[in-house]
Motif scaffolding. Structure first.
Motif, PDB file in Angstrom:
ATOM      1  N   ASN A   1       4.832   2.298   1.588  1.00  0.00           N
ATOM      2  CA  ASN A   1       4.772   3.140   0.874  1.00  0.00           C
ATOM      3  C   ASN A   1       5.135   4.324   1.521  1.00  0.00           C
ATOM      4  O   ASN A   1       6.366   5.271   1.436  1.00  0.00           O
ATOM      5  CB  ASN A   1       3.241   4.074  -0.439  1.00  0.00           C
TER       6      ASN A   1
ATOM      7  N   TRP B   1      -1.233  -2.001   3.900  1.00  0.00           N
ATOM      8  CA  TRP B   1      -0.258  -2.543   3.487  1.00  0.00           C
ATOM      9  C   TRP B   1       0.325  -1.774   2.366  1.00  0.00           C
ATOM     10  O   TRP B   1       2.123  -1.028   2.845  1.00  0.00           O
ATOM     11  CB  TRP B   1       0.572  -4.400   3.014  1.00  0.00           C
ATOM     12  N   LYS B   2       0.011  -1.605   1.895  1.00  0.00           N
ATOM     13  CA  LYS B   2       0.913  -1.134   0.240  1.00  0.00           C
ATOM     14  C   LYS B   2       1.114   0.952   0.889  1.00  0.00           C
ATOM     15  O   LYS B   2       1.878   1.263   0.569  1.00  0.00           O
ATOM     16  CB  LYS B   2       0.215  -1.047  -1.148  1.00  0.00           C
TER      17      LYS B   2
END
Length: 152
Positions: A149, A144-145
């Motif tokens: 990003n 997810w990160k």
DNA sequence: GCCAACGTTGGC
DNA sequence: GCCAACGTTGGC
């Protein structure tokens, strides 16, 4: 907080439909797979992150970020005789198919499936695995990160 | 349109 | 409970 990837065919319900929806929110109707249902019924929590994915279209991929915005409740389309999602075995007293509401966080640039495949960081995503057809899959916090990003 | 992969159904 | 047949998904 958990994270999920949820597939929709844009002909059925697209990211722009979500943008235009009242409160930019929609019931995630029409899921007729038990594993996907169980994720919505048993595991999702309000506030969980959702990658909004378009499948069966010209450019399959991620089109936006969203959130789980309700607790589970019965999918009304299972009771509608005229709906393609009508389930004759479902009863009001004992619904088979449960769903949650999904609310738009933001429409993003498109991250095509082909781009997702280029990133080793995403190689273990369930939806990228050969033969996987599940319309709702868990996403790890790291995945997810990484994606969020790239979609800033 | 093709087809691999998977889930579901139903006969036994 | 097994498993073949069938239907569906979804990328290409």
């Amino acid at each position: 907080m958990a994270y999920w990837l949820m597939k929709s065919e844009p002909d059925e319900f697209s990211i722009d439909d979500l943008v235009a929806a009242p409160k930019q929110s929609t019931p995630w109707f029409g899921v007729r797979n038990y594993m996907a249902r169980n994720y919505m019924r048993d595991s999702m929590k309000v506030g969980d992150g959702v990658l909004f994915y378009h499948s069966s279209c010209e450019v399959p991929g991620i089109y936006g970020l969203a959130k789980v915005s309700s607790t589970p409740y019965p999918d009304d389309s299972q009771f509608q005789k005229k709906s393609p999602y009508f389930d004759p075995k479902a009863k009001r007293e004992e619904p088979r198919w449960m769903l949650v509401d999904v609310k738009l966080d933001r429409k993003t640039r498109v991250m095509p499936l082909s781009e997702m495949r280029e990133h080793p960081e995403l190689a273990d995503m369930i939806t990228l695995k050969k033969g996987n057809r599940l319309s709702i899959t868990p996403v790890t916090p790291a995945e997810w990160k990484f994606i969020a990003n790239l979609l800033k």
